[in-house]
Design a protein around this motif. Structure first.
Motif, mmCIF file in Angstrom:
data_model
loop_
_atom_site.group_PDB
_atom_site.id
_atom_site.type_symbol
_atom_site.label_atom_id
_atom_site.label_comp_id
_atom_site.label_asym_id
_atom_site.label_seq_id
_atom_site.Cartn_x
_atom_site.Cartn_y
_atom_site.Cartn_z
ATOM 1 N N SER A 220 0.865 -1.170 0.000
ATOM 2 C CA SER A 220 0.000 0.000 0.000
ATOM 3 C C SER A 220 0.905 1.225 0.000
ATOM 4 O O SER A 220 2.120 1.127 0.237
ATOM 5 C CB SER A 220 -0.886 0.018 1.251
ATOM 6 O OG SER A 220 -0.086 0.227 2.413
ATOM 7 N N LEU A 221 0.329 2.396 -0.249
ATOM 8 C CA LEU A 221 1.138 3.619 -0.208
ATOM 9 C C LEU A 221 1.761 3.815 1.170
ATOM 10 O O LEU A 221 2.927 4.214 1.291
ATOM 11 C CB LEU A 221 0.272 4.824 -0.586
ATOM 12 C CG LEU A 221 -0.048 4.972 -2.076
ATOM 13 C CD1 LEU A 221 -1.147 6.012 -2.282
ATOM 14 C CD2 LEU A 221 1.202 5.343 -2.878
ATOM 15 N N ALA A 222 0.994 3.518 2.215
ATOM 16 C CA ALA A 222 1.516 3.675 3.577
ATOM 17 C C ALA A 222 2.643 2.689 3.848
ATOM 18 O O ALA A 222 3.662 3.045 4.462
ATOM 19 C CB ALA A 222 0.390 3.498 4.594
ATOM 20 N N GLU A 223 2.466 1.444 3.414
ATOM 21 C CA GLU A 223 3.519 0.439 3.612
ATOM 22 C C GLU A 223 4.784 0.812 2.859
ATOM 23 O O GLU A 223 5.896 0.644 3.365
ATOM 24 C CB GLU A 223 3.019 -0.930 3.152
ATOM 25 C CG GLU A 223 1.996 -1.547 4.077
ATOM 26 C CD GLU A 223 1.323 -2.769 3.466
ATOM 27 O OE1 GLU A 223 0.794 -3.581 4.241
ATOM 28 O OE2 GLU A 223 1.315 -2.906 2.221
ATOM 29 N N MET A 224 4.621 1.328 1.652
ATOM 30 C CA MET A 224 5.789 1.700 0.875
ATOM 31 C C MET A 224 6.524 2.877 1.528
ATOM 32 O O MET A 224 7.763 2.927 1.532
ATOM 33 C CB MET A 224 5.414 2.034 -0.564
ATOM 34 C CG MET A 224 6.622 2.060 -1.485
ATOM 35 S SD MET A 224 6.189 2.213 -3.220
ATOM 36 C CE MET A 224 5.736 3.925 -3.297
ATOM 37 N N ALA A 225 5.758 3.802 2.089
ATOM 38 C CA ALA A 225 6.385 4.945 2.763
ATOM 39 C C ALA A 225 7.211 4.498 3.957
ATOM 40 O O ALA A 225 8.208 5.144 4.308
ATOM 41 C CB ALA A 225 5.315 5.940 3.206
ATOM 42 N N GLY A 226 6.825 3.375 4.569
ATOM 43 C CA GLY A 226 7.544 2.866 5.731
ATOM 44 C C GLY A 226 8.616 1.847 5.406
ATOM 45 O O GLY A 226 9.335 1.393 6.313
#
Length: 275
Positions: A220-226
């Motif tokens: 997800s976008l959030a997972e990729m950001a982390g």
């Protein structure tokens, strides 16, 4: 878009997948729901397992998951018999209302998609699309995506053709007919799954695989950001290998990177190359 054609493009049409390619970064909507539906039947599957057959029509996707030995063993331990088509039908009936309820939450365009479609349209390239979603679900996606600027000239769903879905060429060829394309070798299929790339190759088209925004990377976008750059690079490398192995001529991170690839393919067509 800085890229532009000096002369009329030889590429006649670009045919896109939906989830993970045009909308739904990470192809999250179907993945989560497969996990939930199997759990309703007392079967535990991981998100990674749920992603495995992505790109197939949803009934076939459930069938493919149940054919996995570990999942089939769970089914037999729980139910006392091997799964049947009637069992797949029952799971599909559970899947549909959940998908209809949730898919709208995952219909946001992937960054750059509206602009790329505008660029293609301005160049005179027709825009097709196809999906493993059934028509009921695809209609919900379209109702959300079109006002957001993702509006293809044609869309066909995974349950609409008697011949079947991916990896067969049928949905891609339905686009050829609907868009009045004169040569499949002047079409580009863009997809984030291996069955979707195989579909394009079976239809005789150039194929572009999508990694970072799609099912094969699965962030997800959030997972990729982390995630660390190393983690992202590792997933991307595996995704590229799988998509190239399925027959992709090129791989890109996301639809935003497509124009340069379209121009490269256009030059190859004009030089007499075929897929």
């Amino acid at each position: 878009m800085n890229a532009h054609f000096e002369n009329k493009p030889a590429v006649q049409a670009a045919i896109f997948d939906w989830a993970g390619t045009l909308v739904d970064f990470g192809s999250l909507a179907p993945t989560q729901i497969f996990v939930e539906v199997f759990a309703q039947f007392g079967i535990q599957i991981s998100l990674e397992q749920a992603r495995g057959p992505m790109g197939l029509s949803k009934w076939q996707h459930i069938s493919a998951l149940l054919a996995e030995p570990a999942i089939q063993q769970q089914w037999q331990d729980k139910m006392g018999h091997p799964s049947t088509d009637a069992d797949i039908d029952a799971m599909y009936r559970r899947f549909m209302p959940l998908q209809l309820t949730r898919v709208g939450d995952y219909s946001a365009p992937i960054a750059g998609a509206p602009e790329v479609l505008t660029w293609l349209r301005n160049a005179g390239i027709k825009i097709g699309s196809c999906s493993g979603y059934p028509r009921e679900v695809l209609n919900v996606v379209l109702a959300n995506a079109i006002p957001a600027g993702v509006s293809p000239d044609y869309a066909v769903a995974g349950d609409e053709l008697p011949a079947g879905g991916r990896p067969g060429p049928y949905m891609a060829l339905a686009n050829v007919l609907a868009l009045a394309v004169s040569d499949v070798r002047q079409c580009i299929k863009i997809d984030d799954t291996t069955p979707g790339i195989e579909e394009g190759r079976n239809a005789g088209m150039w194929c572009v695989g999508v990694t970072v925004s799609g099912n094969e990377v699965g962030y997800s976008l959030a997972e990729m950001a982390g995630a660390t750059p190393e983690q992202i690079a590792r997933r991307k490398a595996i995704a590229s290998e799988r998509l190239l192995g399925a027959g992709a001529h090129y791989v890109i991170d996301s639809v935003a990177d497509l124009p340069e690839i379209v121009m490269a393919i256009d030059a190859r067509i004009k030089a007499g190359e075929t897929p």
